[in-house]
Scaffold this active site. Structure first.
Site, short mmCIF file in Angstrom:
data_model
loop_
_atom_site.label_atom_id
_atom_site.label_comp_id
_atom_site.label_asym_id
_atom_site.label_seq_id
_atom_site.Cartn_x
_atom_site.Cartn_y
_atom_site.Cartn_z
N THR A 12 38.31 46.80 40.86
CA THR A 12 37.44 46.96 42.03
C THR A 12 37.98 46.21 43.24
OG1 THR A 12 35.43 47.41 40.80
CG2 THR A 12 35.13 46.32 42.91
N THR A 86 37.23 43.54 36.76
CA THR A 86 36.39 42.58 36.03
C THR A 86 35.93 43.08 34.65
OG1 THR A 86 34.34 43.41 37.05
CG2 THR A 86 35.49 41.61 38.19
N1 ASP Z 1 35.71 49.02 36.70
C1 ASP Z 1 36.25 47.92 37.46
C2 ASP Z 1 37.42 47.34 36.68
O1 ASP Z 1 37.19 46.64 35.73
C3 ASP Z 1 35.20 46.90 37.71
C4 ASP Z 1 35.62 45.71 38.54
O2 ASP Z 1 36.79 45.44 38.78
O3 ASP Z 1 34.71 44.94 38.93
O4 ASP Z 1 38.55 47.63 36.98
#
Ligand code: ASP
Length: 242
Positions: A12, A86
């Site tokens: 993200t 995340t």
């Molecule tokens: N779907 C994303 C990932 O894990 C979520 C994020 O980065 O917050 O790449």
């Protein structure tokens, strides 16, 4: 002059709004440019984009790629920051803790709940705090820095999918906090007992693909367990096979 390596992997934090929703597309140089981070004199930042994917797509082979970059980076740099999605950040930080053994320098993994391109993103704070810890830490190891907390990389879990305080260190106290003024406040009890390297830096990227985490819930169909046993997984140890 001290040197820091910043590795980009996507997530993200690297996302940009497109017609099909947010897509992980910025490389690490673009992320740092958006963050507008000014470094203290005396530090040099080098960057490398090793992946650019949503972290839900990360596979064990990708852990190996990241671990090899970290291992070779630790020879040439004073600290490393990895920018990561995340959703599986805690898995990567945990695997790195086993794959890159006895680091004497800080390796920090971070990300953001909101893309760096969005107003009010937590990416700027998380990147700034991570760079600070990678430059100034008194201890080496694999750490997760998120929402001002410095946590042991093999203890974190994502506990919230909305809030910026998305990670928690499970059964292990936070190692430090980074305040708004950019001061690192160590947890004194942890600093004294924090495990020190027991040997020289070592890379071990072996893993057993038969490891599976099965959550036992009332009503679980025993065929799920039979299927896992058929796939070569065993429970606890060979002796406990049933
Ligand atoms: N779907 C994303 C990932 O894990 C979520 C994020 O980065 O917050 O790449």
């Amino acid at each position: 002059m001290k040197k820091i390596l910043v590795l980009g992997t996507g997530g993200t934090i690297a996302s940009v709004k497109t017609e099909e929703g947010f897509k992980s597309s910025l490389d690490i140089n673009e992320i740092l440019r958006h963050a507008g981070i000014k470094l203290h004199n005396g530090y040099e930042i080098h960057t490398k984009n090793i992946l650019n994917i949503d972290s839900t797509l990360i596979q064990p082979e990708d852990w190996e790629i990241i671990a090899k970059e970290v291992y070779s980076g630790l020879r040439d740099y004073d600290g490393i920051v990895i920018s990561h999605g995340t959703d599986t950040l805690a898995y990567t930080s945990s695997m790195l803790s086993f794959m890159v053994q006895n680091p004497t320098k800080p390796v920090v993994i971070t990300g953001a709940m909101k893309p760096i391109t969005e107003p009010g993103s937590d990416a700027v704070k998380n990147l700034r705090d991570s760079l600070l810890f990678a430059m100034e830490a008194k201890i080496g190891g694999i750490f997760v820095v998120f929402n001002g907390k410095v946590m042991n990389g093999c203890r974190v879990s994502k506990i919230n999918s909305v809030d910026v305080d998305a990670f928690k260190s499970i059964n292990y106290p936070d190692i430090a906090y980074i305040d708004e003024g950019g001061q690192i406040k160590y947890n004194a009890n942890i600093l004294d007992s924090y495990s020190r390297p027991r040997g020289s830096l070592k890379l071990d990227t072996q893993y057993d693909p038969r490891v599976f985490v099965l959550k036992l819930i009332p009503g679980l169909d025993s065929r799920v367990i039979d299927g896992l046993l058929d796939m070569g997984c065993f429970i606890g140890s060979d002796k406990w096979n049933f």
